[in-house]
Design a protein around this motif. Structure first.
Motif, PDB file in Angstrom:
ATOM      1  N   HIS A 103     -69.452 -39.013 -42.393  1.00  0.00           N
ATOM      2  CA  HIS A 103     -69.020 -39.350 -41.035  1.00  0.00           C
ATOM      3  C   HIS A 103     -67.627 -38.784 -40.773  1.00  0.00           C
ATOM      4  O   HIS A 103     -67.380 -38.192 -39.713  1.00  0.00           O
ATOM      5  N   GLY A 133     -67.727 -35.070 -40.285  1.00  0.00           N
ATOM      6  CA  GLY A 133     -68.478 -34.641 -39.113  1.00  0.00           C
ATOM      7  C   GLY A 133     -69.783 -33.913 -39.397  1.00  0.00           C
ATOM      8  O   GLY A 133     -70.331 -33.276 -38.501  1.00  0.00           O
ATOM      9  N   ARG A 183     -73.197 -34.130 -39.353  1.00  0.00           N
ATOM     10  CA  ARG A 183     -74.224 -35.030 -38.837  1.00  0.00           C
ATOM     11  C   ARG A 183     -75.591 -34.798 -39.476  1.00  0.00           C
ATOM     12  O   ARG A 183     -76.351 -35.747 -39.646  1.00  0.00           O
TER      13      ARG A 183
END
Length: 85
Positions: A23, A26, A28
């Motif tokens: 997280h 970044g 995803r």
């Protein structure tokens, strides 16, 4: 990788640590994959409501990063329902 080779009871905590790192950086797509792994670990532990919660989050992350194969798998239930014995 460490979570995959660890004892089942240890996997959720290891995966939660990985989720935080993913997280923060970044990523995803890898976050969605780790959420799937976490969901499956909870399923194997018989913690079905937690498994579904993480599966829903995985689906949202997969959709957000347009990971169509993951999104399709998750929209069809994937492996996130209690297994029959």
């Amino acid at each position: 990788m460490l979570a995959a080779t660890s004892e089942l009871r240890q996997r959720p905590q290891l995966l939660m640590e990985a989720l935080e790192d993913l997280h923060n950086c970044g990523d995803r797509l890898e976050l969605a994959r780790a959420l799937i792994d976490l969901s499956e670990a909870h399923q194997e532990l018989g913690e079905f409501s937690r498994a579904r919660m993480h599966a829903r989050r995985a689906a949202a992350e997969a959709k957000a990063c347009r990971a169509e194969p993951l999104t399709r798998m998750l929209s069809h239930g994937g492996s996130f329902e209690p297994k029959s014995s």
